[in-house]
Each structure stands twice: as structure tokens, then as C-alpha cells.
Enzyme design. Sequence first.
Site, PDB file in Angstrom:
ATOM      1  N   ASP A   1       0.842  -1.197   0.000  1.00  0.00           N
ATOM      2  CA  ASP A   1       0.000   0.000   0.000  1.00  0.00           C
ATOM      3  C   ASP A   1       0.875   1.244   0.000  1.00  0.00           C
ATOM      4  O   ASP A   1       2.044   1.197   0.427  1.00  0.00           O
ATOM      5  CB  ASP A   1      -0.889   0.030   1.257  1.00  0.00           C
ATOM      6  CG  ASP A   1      -1.851  -1.149   1.294  1.00  0.00           C
ATOM      7  OD1 ASP A   1      -2.158  -1.700   0.215  1.00  0.00           O
ATOM      8  OD2 ASP A   1      -2.281  -1.512   2.409  1.00  0.00           O
TER       9      ASP A   1
HETATM   10  N1  URA Z   1      -1.169  -5.929   3.955  1.00  0.00           N
HETATM   11  C1  URA Z   1      -1.693  -4.683   3.943  1.00  0.00           C
HETATM   12  O1  URA Z   1      -2.716  -4.419   4.528  1.00  0.00           O
HETATM   13  N2  URA Z   1      -1.021  -3.746   3.256  1.00  0.00           N
HETATM   14  C2  URA Z   1       0.133  -3.959   2.594  1.00  0.00           C
HETATM   15  O2  URA Z   1       0.701  -3.041   2.011  1.00  0.00           O
HETATM   16  C3  URA Z   1       0.666  -5.264   2.632  1.00  0.00           C
HETATM   17  C4  URA Z   1      -0.008  -6.233   3.314  1.00  0.00           C
END
Ligand code: URA
Length: 232
Positions: free
Chosen positions: A102
Site C-alpha cells: 500500500d
Molecule cells: N497488507 C496490507 O494491509 N497492506 C500492505 O501493504 C501489505 C499487506
Amino acid sequence: MRLDKYCALAGAGSRKDVKKIIRQKRVLVNGVVTVNDDVHIDPYLDKIELDHEILAVVLDVYILLNKPAGVISATTDEMHKTVLECIDSTLPPGCFPVGRLDIDTEGLLLITNDGELSHRLLSPKRKVDKVYYVECRDVVDQLTVETLQKGVDIDDDTPTLPALVEIISEKTMFLTIKEGRYHQVKRMLAACGNQVTYLKRIQMGPLSLDDDMALGSWRFLNETEVEQLKKW
Ligand code: URA
């Protein structure tokens, strides 16, 4: 990589032809004639010429990036800096991030142009371990640990696979998951009534972030790491 191997990969001839060509003083390494076919060159940095024409090889590239927050796991984006733009070196065409973190998640991200390897690493069948350092808004209680370990209903068709939890302090843990569903870690903690306030991936399969690697920095994987990844 050995000079003769590089020249052969670049299409200059068979390994035997290439040895002859090198002995004929037709190959330059960084502008200097070499007659030594077993000299080691850096295929990313050294300039190799045959009969004064550059010999180029499109090599597979494997880069480990310590992704900072605010950067998007994509190859192009109109609004945000992309993870490819974190790499201040010329990349061959076709490089992309293996999976997504993310925008606010930090940590280990592999960038490559090796589609086959990426496909294997991301395949749900392979169950490649991903280890995250997780900070939470609230104390992580025993029920949450047990729920994460058993598998959590995050409103998908199936619950998540059992995760490994290593509690560090009241609100922090290392969480190992074998899938890569959308926002998975955040959704797992949300389903337990908690909230992720900081997330960093520290390991993926055989790859780990180096302790001294600054956010936003990157390096090429070494040969052993590439071999380990391919065997995973
Ligand atoms: N899980 C999440 O919620 N976000 C990420 O970026 C990676 C794994």
C-alpha cells in the site's frame, strides 16, 4: 560474469567462437583491449565492445527496494512517485514491482523484469511467506493472537490461512502470512477490532531487508539471493 559468457549471451557467437574473437584482440572492456576470456566483468556497469560496436545483453534485473511511504507500487502514475522512480539507475524495459505494498506501507519490495519468477512468487499455490512488522492502535490481546493464528474472516470467499504471530510489545508484532490479498494485514487486524497504524514488510521468501538499509534505498540482489529466489 565471465567476459566470454557475456559475449556469447550478447550473440557474438558460441563460447568457442567468442574465445577466439577475444584472443584476436577484437573485444574492449571499458575501452581497453583484453585477451583474457575468463576475466570477470560487471554486466551492469562495464562497457563491452566488439569491433568498436557496443555489445549489449538484456539481462534479468532483480532489485530489492526499501519502499518508503508515499510511493505507489506501480510502473506509472500521474499523481504519485512510483517505486520504479525510486531506482536512480537505468533499468531495462519491462521492470515492475512483484506484488503491491500500500502507499503508506514501507519495506521490502522486489523489482524485476523476470515475469516467470514474479508469477511463481505471487502464485497462491506457492504460499511464499511474507513477514510484516505491525504496529497497532490498541493492545493485541490473546483472542486476537489466536484468531490470527487460526485464520480470519475478512469478508472474502474464504478466511485467511493461519498466520504466525510473534508479539514484540503490547501493540507491536511480527506477522507472517502466506497470501497476498488486498490490504490483507490491515483487514486481518480490523476484523479483530483493532487497527494497523504502521506497517513494514521485512521479509519475503528468502529475501530480508538489510538492517542498515535506509528507507528509499535499493540494491541489486546478489547471485546467491537470485538463485535462492528461483529455487523457492
Ligand atoms: N497488507 C496490507 O494491509 N497492506 C500492505 O501493504 C501489505 C499487506
